[in-house]
Enzyme design. Structure first.
Site, mmCIF file in Angstrom:
data_model
loop_
_atom_site.group_PDB
_atom_site.id
_atom_site.type_symbol
_atom_site.label_atom_id
_atom_site.label_comp_id
_atom_site.label_asym_id
_atom_site.label_seq_id
_atom_site.Cartn_x
_atom_site.Cartn_y
_atom_site.Cartn_z
ATOM 1 N N LYS A 36 0.837 -1.204 0.000
ATOM 2 C CA LYS A 36 0.000 0.000 0.000
ATOM 3 C C LYS A 36 0.875 1.259 0.000
ATOM 4 C CE LYS A 36 -0.365 -0.311 5.051
ATOM 5 N NZ LYS A 36 -1.233 -0.758 6.152
ATOM 6 N N ARG A 132 -10.728 0.028 15.750
ATOM 7 C CA ARG A 132 -10.774 0.984 14.655
ATOM 8 C C ARG A 132 -11.776 0.455 13.640
ATOM 9 N NH1 ARG A 132 -5.036 2.293 11.971
ATOM 10 N NH2 ARG A 132 -5.500 0.218 11.203
ATOM 11 N N TYR A 258 16.267 30.124 7.917
ATOM 12 C CA TYR A 258 15.034 30.801 8.325
ATOM 13 C C TYR A 258 14.908 30.831 9.840
ATOM 14 C CZ TYR A 258 13.167 30.600 3.556
ATOM 15 O OH TYR A 258 12.963 30.766 2.214
ATOM 16 N N MET A 306 12.293 24.302 2.122
ATOM 17 C CA MET A 306 11.652 23.510 1.070
ATOM 18 C C MET A 306 12.675 22.795 0.195
ATOM 19 S SD MET A 306 8.906 24.697 -1.826
ATOM 20 C CE MET A 306 7.794 25.476 -0.677
#
Ligand SMILES: *Cc1c(COP(=O)(O)O)cnc(C)c1O
Length: 362
Positions: A36, A132, A258, A306
């Site tokens: 998956k 679940r 940053y 990024m």
């Protein structure tokens, strides 16, 4: 200078080795190889093709994932681990040798009322404690009675469950209770059973039963927090790599990146790596997260952006632009990086973005 951006190098022979390892641990069980989420980021078509000679079945979470494998020529039965959502999907599943997990009364109603072109193999999901999806052990008898009356379902039906805490060695009794609940609910009523994810395969041999469902271990990653795959004979299947695009002299007391989140305590050399959250390297990776530059472990410093991340090469660092960086893989386990980031290696490998190329090396 041979710089490149982020590339995930995938070893299909490692994936094959890891499935063989799972089969060695559970020699009497058949294997449903779980592919998956694009084979946990490793490329589902390539992984499934490489595993065709070894896997008895494949497992996926979404209908579209099964369609993709089938339309690309994968021949094995494909188990839809979350079942189907409507009559159309069920009809397509029956025609295409998908097997379906049944975990909801709504699915039973669709099974009862949708004419199918071929009989379908169904796995009744028993909720053994995860809470679940699945039917409770108390509901099981009524569900089996209803399914037994559906002639287009292959009889007797199969049953499965999924463990919530098989990866927690100090919680063994929880999984032992789950196994006992499942066995009580299904004994004498079903054809095949399947209980084990990778953690179950590795830690609960008494639950191997007819089919195992290994996922993460196929990719060389262990589900256990205190281990890494290479400790238990697994081979990492992904080297997430990039290269240095700049090496800079950096002055003591100056910040980097940053938010100026890191300030260097000394004069040093900073390596700038062509990788960032735009590739799937986690922005939350804190200063100190290990990175391999030319095989040498150095700490991440400053904020992951990024497109770039920065490492402290140290004042004596000799690395140069173009040198190879491994973010995780051989020599630096994804499990270890995940611990620094505060997540699990499953998430690291699965959430690579579309930007890094997958390159198949063997
Ligand atoms: C994803 C999944 C697995 C595989 O789990 P791993 O921990 O990756 O081995 C097995 N069974 C089900 C139902 C799943 O959803």
């Amino acid at each position: 200078m041979d710089a490149h951006g982020a590339i995930a190098r995938i070893s299909l022979s490692a994936v094959q080795h890891n499935l063989q390892q799972a089969k060695r641990l559970a020699p009497s069980a058949k294997a449903i190889a779980v592919v998956k989420a694009n084979a946990y980021g490793h490329g589902d078509l390539m992984v499934a093709s490489a595993l065709q000679p070894l896997a008895d079945m494949f497992g996926v979470a979404r209908f579209e994932e099964a369609q993709k494998l089938r339309s690309s020529g994968i021949k094995q039965p494909i188990l839809l681990l979350s079942g189907f959502l409507n009559a159309e999907q069920l009809q397509f599943a029956a025609l295409n040798n998908f097997q379906v997990c049944i975990h909801e009364f709504a699915q039973l109603a669709v099974l009862e009322t949708t004419p199918l072109a071929a009989p379908i193999t169904a796995w009744i999901k028993i909720d053994s404690g995860m809470h679940r999806i699945g039917f409770s052990p108390e509901q099981a008898d009524a569900v089996f009675a209803r399914v037994n009356a559906i002639t287009q379902v292959v009889q007797p039906v199969n049953a499965m469950t999924h463990f919530a805490q098989a990866d927690e060695p100090e919680q063994r009794s929880i999984t032992e209770t789950a196994i006992a609940r499942f066995q009580q609910a299904t004994a004498g009523k079903v054809r095949h059973t399947a209980l084990c994810n990778s953690a179950g395969v590795m830690a609960f041999p008494q639950a191997h039963s007819d089919f195992i469902r290994p996922g993460i271990m196929l990719y060389g990653i262990t589900p256990f927090a205190e281990q890494q795959g290479s400790d238990v004979g697994l081979r990492p299947a992904m080297d997430f790599t990039s290269s240095l695009i700049a090496v800079r002299e950096h002055k003591a007391g100056e910040p980097i990146g940053y938010g100026a989140s890191w300030v260097s305590p000394r004069d040093t050399r900073i390596g700038v790596i062509a990788v960032g959250y735009g590739d799937g390297y986690p922005r939350m990776a804190p200063a100190g997260t290990p990175v391999l530059v030319n095989g040498r472990r150095v700490p991440l410093v400053g904020r992951v952006a990024m497109d770039m991340a920065t490492v402290d090469l140290g004042p004596e660092g000799t690395e140069q632009v173009g040198d190879e960086v491994i973010l995780w893989g051989n020599g630096l386990a994804a499990e270890e990086v995940a611990r620094h980031v505060g997540t699990i290696a499953y998430e690291l490998v699965t959430r690579l973005t579309a930007r890094p190329k997958l390159e198949y090396v063997d």
